[in-house]
Scaffold this motif. Structure first.
Motif, PDB file in Angstrom:
ATOM      1  N   MET A   1       0.857  -1.193   0.000  1.00  0.00           N
ATOM      2  CA  MET A   1       0.000   0.000   0.000  1.00  0.00           C
ATOM      3  C   MET A   1       0.889   1.238   0.000  1.00  0.00           C
ATOM      4  N   SER A   2       0.628   2.174  -0.882  1.00  0.00           N
ATOM      5  CA  SER A   2       1.485   3.362  -0.892  1.00  0.00           C
ATOM      6  C   SER A   2       0.735   4.547  -0.300  1.00  0.00           C
ATOM      7  N   TYR A   3       1.460   5.251   0.527  1.00  0.00           N
ATOM      8  CA  TYR A   3       0.877   6.384   1.246  1.00  0.00           C
ATOM      9  C   TYR A   3       1.281   7.691   0.588  1.00  0.00           C
ATOM     10  N   ARG A   4       0.406   8.661   0.679  1.00  0.00           N
ATOM     11  CA  ARG A   4       0.821  10.036   0.396  1.00  0.00           C
ATOM     12  C   ARG A   4       1.299  10.603   1.731  1.00  0.00           C
ATOM     13  N   GLU A   5       2.535  11.018   1.769  1.00  0.00           N
ATOM     14  CA  GLU A   5       3.144  11.365   3.054  1.00  0.00           C
ATOM     15  C   GLU A   5       3.249  12.877   3.244  1.00  0.00           C
ATOM     16  N   PHE A   6       2.904  13.311   4.428  1.00  0.00           N
ATOM     17  CA  PHE A   6       2.971  14.747   4.770  1.00  0.00           C
ATOM     18  C   PHE A   6       3.676  14.899   6.118  1.00  0.00           C
ATOM     19  N   ARG A   7       4.225  16.072   6.330  1.00  0.00           N
ATOM     20  CA  ARG A   7       4.832  16.396   7.635  1.00  0.00           C
ATOM     21  C   ARG A   7       4.099  17.577   8.241  1.00  0.00           C
ATOM     22  N   LEU A   8       3.707  17.448   9.502  1.00  0.00           N
ATOM     23  CA  LEU A   8       3.143  18.593  10.215  1.00  0.00           C
ATOM     24  C   LEU A   8       3.918  18.757  11.512  1.00  0.00           C
ATOM     25  N   ASP A   9       4.506  19.921  11.692  1.00  0.00           N
ATOM     26  CA  ASP A   9       5.190  20.221  12.950  1.00  0.00           C
ATOM     27  C   ASP A   9       4.332  21.183  13.766  1.00  0.00           C
ATOM     28  N   PHE A  10       4.177  20.884  15.036  1.00  0.00           N
ATOM     29  CA  PHE A  10       3.557  21.855  15.952  1.00  0.00           C
ATOM     30  C   PHE A  10       4.652  22.855  16.327  1.00  0.00           C
ATOM     31  N   VAL A  11       4.371  24.146  16.096  1.00  0.00           N
ATOM     32  CA  VAL A  11       5.400  25.164  16.293  1.00  0.00           C
ATOM     33  C   VAL A  11       4.793  26.325  17.086  1.00  0.00           C
ATOM     34  N   LEU A  12       5.606  26.929  17.945  1.00  0.00           N
ATOM     35  CA  LEU A  12       5.209  28.190  18.580  1.00  0.00           C
ATOM     36  C   LEU A  12       5.781  29.303  17.726  1.00  0.00           C
ATOM     37  N   THR A  13       4.896  30.145  17.219  1.00  0.00           N
ATOM     38  CA  THR A  13       5.354  31.174  16.291  1.00  0.00           C
ATOM     39  C   THR A  13       4.743  32.510  16.659  1.00  0.00           C
ATOM     40  N   GLU A  14       5.234  33.556  16.018  1.00  0.00           N
ATOM     41  CA  GLU A  14       4.576  34.853  16.155  1.00  0.00           C
ATOM     42  C   GLU A  14       3.969  35.186  14.804  1.00  0.00           C
ATOM     43  N   HIS A  15       2.657  35.311  14.778  1.00  0.00           N
ATOM     44  CA  HIS A  15       1.959  35.486  13.504  1.00  0.00           C
ATOM     45  C   HIS A  15       1.495  36.926  13.328  1.00  0.00           C
ATOM     46  N   GLU A  16       1.653  37.446  12.123  1.00  0.00           N
ATOM     47  CA  GLU A  16       1.169  38.797  11.833  1.00  0.00           C
ATOM     48  C   GLU A  16      -0.198  38.713  11.178  1.00  0.00           C
ATOM     49  N   LEU A  17      -1.211  39.261  11.874  1.00  0.00           N
ATOM     50  CA  LEU A  17      -2.574  39.247  11.341  1.00  0.00           C
ATOM     51  C   LEU A  17      -2.756  40.341  10.307  1.00  0.00           C
ATOM     52  N   LEU A  18      -2.171  41.499  10.589  1.00  0.00           N
ATOM     53  CA  LEU A  18      -2.169  42.608   9.650  1.00  0.00           C
ATOM     54  C   LEU A  18      -1.064  43.543  10.123  1.00  0.00           C
ATOM     55  N   PRO A  19      -0.643  44.500   9.297  1.00  0.00           N
ATOM     56  CA  PRO A  19       0.475  45.344   9.715  1.00  0.00           C
ATOM     57  C   PRO A  19       0.219  45.952  11.098  1.00  0.00           C
ATOM     58  N   GLY A  20       1.168  45.777  12.007  1.00  0.00           N
ATOM     59  CA  GLY A  20       1.058  46.345  13.349  1.00  0.00           C
ATOM     60  C   GLY A  20       0.494  45.403  14.390  1.00  0.00           C
ATOM     61  N   VAL A  21       0.031  44.238  13.971  1.00  0.00           N
ATOM     62  CA  VAL A  21      -0.554  43.304  14.951  1.00  0.00           C
ATOM     63  C   VAL A  21       0.069  41.923  14.797  1.00  0.00           C
ATOM     64  N   ARG A  22       0.864  41.570  15.789  1.00  0.00           N
ATOM     65  CA  ARG A  22       1.467  40.240  15.829  1.00  0.00           C
ATOM     66  C   ARG A  22       1.089  39.612  17.159  1.00  0.00           C
ATOM     67  N   PHE A  23       0.965  38.312  17.168  1.00  0.00           N
ATOM     68  CA  PHE A  23       0.702  37.645  18.447  1.00  0.00           C
ATOM     69  C   PHE A  23       1.301  36.245  18.431  1.00  0.00           C
ATOM     70  N   PRO A  24       1.671  35.752  19.624  1.00  0.00           N
ATOM     71  CA  PRO A  24       2.253  34.417  19.694  1.00  0.00           C
ATOM     72  C   PRO A  24       1.157  33.365  19.634  1.00  0.00           C
ATOM     73  N   CYS A  25       1.388  32.302  18.899  1.00  0.00           N
ATOM     74  CA  CYS A  25       0.393  31.235  18.846  1.00  0.00           C
ATOM     75  C   CYS A  25       1.054  29.934  18.424  1.00  0.00           C
ATOM     76  N   PHE A  26       0.343  28.844  18.694  1.00  0.00           N
ATOM     77  CA  PHE A  26       0.750  27.555  18.151  1.00  0.00           C
ATOM     78  C   PHE A  26       0.206  27.464  16.738  1.00  0.00           C
ATOM     79  N   ALA A  27       1.012  26.951  15.830  1.00  0.00           N
ATOM     80  CA  ALA A  27       0.558  26.832  14.447  1.00  0.00           C
ATOM     81  C   ALA A  27       1.259  25.644  13.799  1.00  0.00           C
ATOM     82  N   PHE A  28       0.563  24.989  12.854  1.00  0.00           N
ATOM     83  CA  PHE A  28       1.164  23.875  12.125  1.00  0.00           C
ATOM     84  C   PHE A  28       2.184  24.417  11.135  1.00  0.00           C
ATOM     85  N   ASN A  29       3.402  23.915  11.221  1.00  0.00           N
ATOM     86  CA  ASN A  29       4.508  24.356  10.358  1.00  0.00           C
ATOM     87  C   ASN A  29       4.705  25.868  10.419  1.00  0.00           C
ATOM     88  N   GLY A  30       4.236  26.503  11.483  1.00  0.00           N
ATOM     89  CA  GLY A  30       4.387  27.952  11.629  1.00  0.00           C
ATOM     90  C   GLY A  30       3.448  28.746  10.745  1.00  0.00           C
TER      91      GLY A  30
END
Ligand SMILES: [Cu+2]
Lengths: 340, 414
Positions: A1-30
């Motif tokens: 059986m052959s699988y389609r393989e993917f990688r997902l890393d749980f990462v703590l990142t700082e995400h920018e929602l829009l210019p001037g607003v960043r916040f820390p969050c957990f995100a897949f692959n950042g």
């Protein structure tokens, strides 16, 4: 059986929602939201999930009929994935439709983080495509964030997990520390022995979540301009897949068009519905077909207008646009406003 | 003409005010507010063996050192820069020259950003480095703090708190700080010791420089150095009972070290050495004579905290202190203070403490007491509640370990 393989890393990142607003969050692959899966129905999927945060996580394949040990519910179908551990999910992608995945470690901090993404299962015999032939489709993940809550609780969690992880390394983590019990009887015995659960008065910090930012695919208006606009041409059908990855209700309204609601929870409706506003409640997915019959620039936004603000300032948040690509000399061209 | 200028300016401003208000577009951004403080109620009994023979007994329902605080903070127009302010009231000791009054012990305004912070106002003087595990912060004041050389009055408030104009720079990923301060200690008229009169509370009369290495307890709970600091303090004080002024320099070094690897049972050692490069002022009878006198002082403590299931249940500490006035014979003092706090609930503790203090003959003769013993037992209630939480914190784990900046005031009194 052959699988389609993917990688997902749980990462703590700082995400920018829009210019001037960043916040820390957990995100897949950042990424916010996590990377989109596009697979064919009945593909065998292998996802190597690595936890690169100090917190525990799992992945739940929401609306996918996996075998139960792959369902990602901590303490129900698997142990949580501990920091620096890897868990391999293997399952068959079915049934077809617009589905999602998210971490099922369902703390408020996770709800206010960004561990969710689209899981689209295609099929050659898609009844929606048969009824409404289309070439382009768009996936919009709807999100709400209380960034103050996330910042503060992320900090508290990081401090707490240092101690929990240390106890775990010393093999001294007791059921009472983390409030984990092998069964209900053990839980009752702990209470009888004098242990008081964390939710009792005097022990619980009452948390209040008030989202201040709303996003589509990780971006709040006007940052939605860059990637989240829907493009269409006269006479064209486009498919729009809406996914609610958060815990608040959204009521998406498209101007100037009556669209067809063709699927809910990923499953085609027996009879498409003609609407212009559609609720997308937590955990729901809704598929729409928009027919290009009214050239122009059209607002597509959450009609719960409190969610079209950035930190209380209108306009912002969950606003994007349906844009006709074949307009020759539009009499009015949209500009940007961030405070009306 | 010059005398009219302030009046004209005020008139011009009064005329402008309605116009500027009409154009005012700034929203009224509410600050993050935190209510803090601690209420202590500890019946105590003290027995003193007097230097000349005989003894003295004293009982008290002690509520001193109870304090109430309001902290406020918000961000400025510039991203990551913030302003902050604190107002606090404390109840002085029963034997203080300020009995029956409340003392404003914290009142400051400041501003800061990722790289540093400026603070102006009244707060804790930079005259000590470590906090000893005693029930009241001042229980070992004579050993742990550089004393106020300007004051001839009983009042620990004027030993611990003072005016400050200070700047602190942070570096080394937030782990290091260098602070410089102009300090204002309360002054009394030192020419007339018999009838002291307060001459100033806020006039600058000294300075301090402090270098600190610090990891917050949340980050550093396993074995290793959590804090190390070096402090230089200088006072420019009037000579006691004589004309003229002199400089009184002092140096303090301190550290905190975690002995334990166990998050459910922590052992921490605090240690501090203090040296006042003073002079022989003729006697040690009054606080104002002891303050500028040359002395060494050591203070140390061992603290144990039991946190079964990661919930604080009880804490025990023993503090030891020693001081020696180098210009006098047998002018030493020692103190031993075991203390205990049992947590009844979040922020509410049953506390107990025993204090033993003995002075060598040279010091005992001057202060009148040979040996003092004190026992107290009581309750403390720590107040804390934060409203409109929106401001970050300095030394956060996010900053120290994840490179995510979220700065906020380092100085939040509690
Ligand atoms: Cu998670």
């Amino acid at each position: 059986m052959s699988y389609r393989e993917f990688r997902l890393d749980f990462v703590l990142t700082e995400h920018e929602l829009l210019p001037g607003v960043r916040f820390p969050c957990f995100a897949f692959n950042g990424q916010v939201p996590g990377p989109m899966f596009r697979v064919q129905e009945n593909d065998w999927i292998k996802v190597v999930a690595r936890n690169r945060t100090p917190e525990m996580h799992t992945i739940h394949w929401h609306g996918v009929d996996v075998i139960y040990t792959m369902d990602g519910v901590p303490m129900v179908t698997q142990d949580p994935i501990h920091p620096e551990e890897t868990f391999v999910y293997r399952f068959q992608a079915r049934p077809h439709g617009t589905r999602l995945y998210h971490c099922h470690w369902g703390t408020p901090l996770h709800m206010m983080s960004a561990l969710h993404g689209a899981f689209i299962i295609d099929t050659p015999d898609d009844p929606v495509r048969a009824m409404f032939p289309y070439q382009r489709d768009y996936v919009l993940v709807l999100e709400a964030f209380d960034v103050n809550f996330t910042r503060r609780h992320m900090e508290e969690l990081l401090g707490g997990m240092k101690r929990v992880n240390k106890l775990m390394a010393l093999r001294r983590l007791s059921p009472l520390t983390h409030a984990f019990f092998p069964n209900y009887q053990a839980f009752l015995q702990a209470i009888e022995a004098g242990w008081r659960p964390p939710y009792t008065r005097g022990n619980a910090e009452v948390t209040d979540i008030k989202p201040t930012f709303f996003a589509i695919n990780g971006k709040s208006y006007p940052a939605t301009v860059t990637t989240e606009h829907l493009y269409i041409r006269r006479g064209e059908n486009i498919r729009v897949r809406l996914i609610n990855g958060g815990v608040f209700d959204h009521h998406m309204h498209l101007h100037g068009h009556q669209f067809w609601k063709v699927a809910e929870d990923g499953n085609p409706l027996p009879q498409p519905l003609r609407l212009n506003t559609v609720p997308v409640t937590p955990g729901k997915t809704v598929d729409l077909i928009v027919h290009g019959n009214n050239p122009g620039f059209w607002d597509f936004h959450d009609h719960k207008e409190l969610n079209t603000r950035n930190n209380g300032i209108y306009p912002g948040g969950m606003i994007t646009m349906l844009e006709y690509e074949d307009l020759e000399n539009p009499p009015y061209v949209p500009s940007i406003s961030v405070n009306q | 003409m010059a005398s009219l200028r302030p009046f004209l300016l005020a008139a011009a401003l009064a005329l402008l005010a309605p116009g500027t208000r009409a154009l005012e577009l700034d929203p009224d951004v509410p600050p993050e507010l935190s209510l803090g403080g601690r209420l202590l109620a500890t019946p105590s009994h003290q027995a003193t063996e007097l230097a000349g023979g005989g003894s003295d007994q004293d009982s008290l329902i002690d509520i001193s050192d109870s304090a109430l605080l309001i902290n406020a903070a918000k961000y400025l127009y510039r991203d990551l820069d913030y302003g902050f302010a604190t107002f606090g009231l404390v109840l002085p000791d029963d034997d203080s020259d300020f009995e029956d009054g409340l003392f404003v012990h914290q009142l400051f305004v400041g501003t800061g950003g990722p790289a540093g912070e400026v603070l102006i106002g009244r707060t804790n003087l930079p005259n000590t480095l470590v906090q000893l595990p005693t029930i009241r912060d001042d229980d070992l004041l004579d050993y742990s703090h550089v004393a106020n050389a300007h004051l001839n009055a009983e009042g620990e408030e004027f030993q611990v708190y003072g005016g400050l104009l200070s700047g602190t720079a942070y570096f080394g990923a937030g782990r290091w700080s260098l602070g410089a301060a102009l300090t204002a200690r309360a002054e009394t008229d030192l020419q007339n010791l018999a009838d002291p009169e307060r001459t100033s509370t806020n006039a600058p009369n000294g300075g301090a420089l402090a270098l600190r290495y610090e990891l917050p307890a949340a980050v550093k709970f396993d074995r290793g150095l959590r804090f190390a600091g070096l402090l230089l303090d200088v006072q420019r004080a009037a000579a006691v009972g004589a004309p003229g002024e002199h400089w009184i320099p002092a140096a303090v070094a301190g550290l905190a070290y975690n002995l334990s690897e166990d998050p459910e049972a922590s052992w921490v050692v605090h240690a501090q050495g203090l040296y006042v490069a003073g002079e022989d002022v003729g006697g040690l009878a009054s606080a104002v004579e002891r303050a500028p006198a040359s002395r060494y002082a050591l203070a140390g403590a061992l603290t144990y905290a039991a946190r079964p299931f990661l919930q604080t249940r009880w804490q025990a500490g023993v503090a030891f202190a020693w001081r020696d006035f180098t210009d006098r014979d047998e002018a030493y003092g020692v103190a031993l203070v075991p203390s205990f706090a049992y947590r009844l609930g979040s922020g509410i503790d049953l506390v107990g403490q025993y204090r033993f203090e003995h002075s060598g003959d040279g010091l005992a003769a001057a202060i009148g007491a040979d040996t003092t013993q004190e026992v107290l037992i009581g309750l403390t209630f720590a107040l804390s509640g934060t409203f409109n939480e929106s401001v970050g914190q300095r030394g956060s784990i996010l900053e120290l370990e994840h490179d995510i900046l979220n700065p906020g005031p380092a100085t939040r009194a509690h």
